[in-house]
Design a protein around this motif. Structure first.
Motif, PDB file in Angstrom:
ATOM      1  N   GLU A  24      -2.678  65.920 -14.720  1.00  0.00           N
ATOM      2  CA  GLU A  24      -3.780  64.953 -14.660  1.00  0.00           C
ATOM      3  C   GLU A  24      -3.994  64.246 -15.995  1.00  0.00           C
ATOM      4  OE1 GLU A  24      -8.476  65.527 -14.129  1.00  0.00           O
ATOM      5  OE2 GLU A  24      -7.272  66.444 -12.537  1.00  0.00           O
ATOM      6  N   LYS A  25      -3.915  65.000 -17.096  1.00  0.00           N
ATOM      7  CA  LYS A  25      -4.252  64.460 -18.414  1.00  0.00           C
ATOM      8  C   LYS A  25      -3.038  64.050 -19.255  1.00  0.00           C
ATOM      9  CE  LYS A  25      -8.496  67.092 -19.011  1.00  0.00           C
ATOM     10  NZ  LYS A  25      -9.520  66.365 -19.734  1.00  0.00           N
ATOM     11  N   GLY A  26      -1.859  64.571 -18.941  1.00  0.00           N
ATOM     12  CA  GLY A  26      -0.698  64.356 -19.798  1.00  0.00           C
ATOM     13  C   GLY A  26      -0.698  65.378 -20.922  1.00  0.00           C
ATOM     14  N   ILE A  27       0.338  65.375 -21.737  1.00  0.00           N
ATOM     15  CA  ILE A  27       0.411  66.390 -22.789  1.00  0.00           C
ATOM     16  C   ILE A  27      -0.129  65.901 -24.128  1.00  0.00           C
ATOM     17  CG2 ILE A  27       2.265  67.724 -21.773  1.00  0.00           C
ATOM     18  CD1 ILE A  27       4.171  66.407 -23.805  1.00  0.00           C
ATOM     19  N   GLU A  28      -0.242  64.614 -24.269  1.00  0.00           N
ATOM     20  CA  GLU A  28      -0.745  64.101 -25.539  1.00  0.00           C
ATOM     21  C   GLU A  28      -2.224  64.419 -25.680  1.00  0.00           C
ATOM     22  OE1 GLU A  28       0.303  60.065 -26.371  1.00  0.00           O
ATOM     23  OE2 GLU A  28       2.302  60.357 -25.530  1.00  0.00           O
ATOM     24  N   GLY A  29      -2.535  65.161 -26.693  1.00  0.00           N
ATOM     25  CA  GLY A  29      -3.928  65.468 -26.979  1.00  0.00           C
ATOM     26  C   GLY A  29      -4.529  66.566 -26.117  1.00  0.00           C
ATOM     27  N   ILE A  30      -3.744  67.194 -25.256  1.00  0.00           N
ATOM     28  CA  ILE A  30      -4.292  68.290 -24.443  1.00  0.00           C
ATOM     29  C   ILE A  30      -4.554  69.485 -25.360  1.00  0.00           C
ATOM     30  CG2 ILE A  30      -2.147  69.398 -23.704  1.00  0.00           C
ATOM     31  CD1 ILE A  30      -3.870  69.224 -20.852  1.00  0.00           C
ATOM     32  N   SER A  31      -5.630  70.177 -25.089  1.00  0.00           N
ATOM     33  CA  SER A  31      -6.022  71.275 -25.973  1.00  0.00           C
ATOM     34  C   SER A  31      -6.270  72.545 -25.177  1.00  0.00           C
ATOM     35  CB  SER A  31      -7.302  70.894 -26.719  1.00  0.00           C
ATOM     36  OG  SER A  31      -8.381  70.780 -25.790  1.00  0.00           O
ATOM     37  N   VAL A  32      -6.382  73.634 -25.898  1.00  0.00           N
ATOM     38  CA  VAL A  32      -6.728  74.909 -25.268  1.00  0.00           C
ATOM     39  C   VAL A  32      -8.100  74.784 -24.609  1.00  0.00           C
ATOM     40  CG1 VAL A  32      -7.207  77.355 -25.698  1.00  0.00           C
ATOM     41  CG2 VAL A  32      -5.252  76.256 -26.802  1.00  0.00           C
ATOM     42  N   LYS A  33      -8.967  73.971 -25.191  1.00  0.00           N
ATOM     43  CA  LYS A  33     -10.290  73.735 -24.596  1.00  0.00           C
ATOM     44  C   LYS A  33     -10.136  73.107 -23.203  1.00  0.00           C
ATOM     45  CE  LYS A  33     -14.727  71.557 -25.580  1.00  0.00           C
ATOM     46  NZ  LYS A  33     -15.506  70.773 -26.539  1.00  0.00           N
ATOM     47  N   ASP A  34      -9.197  72.176 -23.062  1.00  0.00           N
ATOM     48  CA  ASP A  34      -8.923  71.578 -21.745  1.00  0.00           C
ATOM     49  C   ASP A  34      -8.440  72.640 -20.753  1.00  0.00           C
ATOM     50  OD1 ASP A  34      -9.530  68.895 -22.503  1.00  0.00           O
ATOM     51  OD2 ASP A  34      -7.535  68.721 -23.410  1.00  0.00           O
ATOM     52  N   PHE A  35      -7.555  73.514 -21.231  1.00  0.00           N
ATOM     53  CA  PHE A  35      -7.061  74.586 -20.367  1.00  0.00           C
ATOM     54  C   PHE A  35      -8.191  75.548 -19.993  1.00  0.00           C
ATOM     55  CE2 PHE A  35      -2.844  73.764 -22.577  1.00  0.00           C
ATOM     56  CZ  PHE A  35      -2.300  73.077 -21.500  1.00  0.00           C
ATOM     57  N   SER A  36      -9.058  75.834 -20.950  1.00  0.00           N
ATOM     58  CA  SER A  36     -10.203  76.707 -20.684  1.00  0.00           C
ATOM     59  C   SER A  36     -11.092  76.113 -19.596  1.00  0.00           C
ATOM     60  CB  SER A  36     -11.036  76.913 -21.951  1.00  0.00           C
ATOM     61  OG  SER A  36     -10.337  77.643 -22.902  1.00  0.00           O
ATOM     62  N   LYS A  37     -11.358  74.837 -19.729  1.00  0.00           N
ATOM     63  CA  LYS A  37     -12.200  74.159 -18.741  1.00  0.00           C
ATOM     64  C   LYS A  37     -11.531  74.166 -17.369  1.00  0.00           C
ATOM     65  CE  LYS A  37     -14.718  69.852 -17.997  1.00  0.00           C
ATOM     66  NZ  LYS A  37     -14.986  68.516 -18.507  1.00  0.00           N
ATOM     67  N   ALA A  38     -10.228  73.901 -17.321  1.00  0.00           N
ATOM     68  CA  ALA A  38      -9.502  73.839 -16.052  1.00  0.00           C
ATOM     69  C   ALA A  38      -9.445  75.198 -15.356  1.00  0.00           C
ATOM     70  CB  ALA A  38      -8.086  73.316 -16.278  1.00  0.00           C
ATOM     71  N   THR A  39      -9.339  76.252 -16.135  1.00  0.00           N
ATOM     72  CA  THR A  39      -9.199  77.588 -15.550  1.00  0.00           C
ATOM     73  C   THR A  39     -10.531  78.305 -15.393  1.00  0.00           C
ATOM     74  OG1 THR A  39      -8.864  78.609 -17.734  1.00  0.00           O
ATOM     75  CG2 THR A  39      -6.884  77.913 -16.510  1.00  0.00           C
ATOM     76  N   GLY A  40     -11.556  77.806 -16.089  1.00  0.00           N
ATOM     77  CA  GLY A  40     -12.842  78.503 -16.077  1.00  0.00           C
ATOM     78  C   GLY A  40     -12.827  79.744 -16.943  1.00  0.00           C
ATOM     79  N   MET A  41     -11.861  79.811 -17.847  1.00  0.00           N
ATOM     80  CA  MET A  41     -11.714  80.974 -18.728  1.00  0.00           C
ATOM     81  C   MET A  41     -12.007  80.561 -20.162  1.00  0.00           C
ATOM     82  SD  MET A  41      -8.099  82.366 -17.161  1.00  0.00           S
ATOM     83  CE  MET A  41      -7.997  83.819 -18.181  1.00  0.00           C
TER      84      MET A  41
END
Length: 188
Positions: A24-41
């Motif tokens: 959805e977001k691409g890899i440029e600028g993706i962060s662990v915070k984005d992954f946290s939000k996506a997973t709810g973790m």
């Protein structure tokens, strides 16, 4: 073969959510915070599963690649009796999953992740060989006849995903199907 553990199942869910976040977001600028939000973790919970962001990206892409390649070949196995339907279905899969495949190609060609993702190429080639062997038996077409066409379909598929030229894809798939029919037992 061992049954997947609860941890395996949960990790698959985490990988799916991370993969979908990147698609959805691409890899440029993706962060662990984005992954946290996506997973709810929380980030610390993600670090329980992965050593760093790069591992999240690479493991998620591997998960996504496996999921999508298996989906295409599963569809192929179900439609070997009608190659025209098979070609149309592959086009539909390409259209429905174009963001996912673009992500995989983006990461495979990125300076940061490309070399590690391209190391999967040998595994992928072996998978294509195994799938082609199974398809050749099912379709009663020789492996040596079918394998070049499977490789050609993969190339056409990649080209279509990158350039999003569905008309060209349909035209090229028709030619490939006609060549398979001419080289082996005819299928409608």
């Amino acid at each position: 073969m061992r049954e997947p553990t609860e941890r395996d199942v949960k990790k698959d869910i985490v990988l799916e959510k991370c993969f979908n976040c990147m698609a959805e977001k691409g890899i440029e600028g993706i962060s662990v915070k984005d992954f946290s939000k996506a997973t709810g973790m929380s980030a610390s919970s993600l670090y329980y599963w992965f050593k760093d962001k790069d591992e999240i990206v690479l493991d998620s892409v591997r998960w996504g690649l496996d999921k999508n390649v298996n989906a295409i070949f599963d569809f192929a196995f179900k439609h070997t009796d009608n190659l025209n339907k098979l070609a149309k279905g592959i086009i539909q899969i390409a259209q429905e999953r174009k963001l996912e495949f673009r992500l995989i190609f983006q990461i495979a060609t990125s300076p940061q992740y490309g070399k590690k993702v391209r190391q999967l190429a040998d595994e992928l080639d072996n998978l294509y060989i195994r799938y082609t062997e199974a398809l050749s038996h099912k379709m009663k077409v020789g492996f040596d006849i079918l394998y070049p066409y499977v490789s050609l379909v993969v190339s056409v598929f990649i080209d279509c995903i990158i350039w999003e030229d569905w008309t060209k894809f349909e035209r090229e798939m028709k030619v490939i199907i006609d060549l398979i029919k001419a080289g082996g037992k005819s299928h409608e």
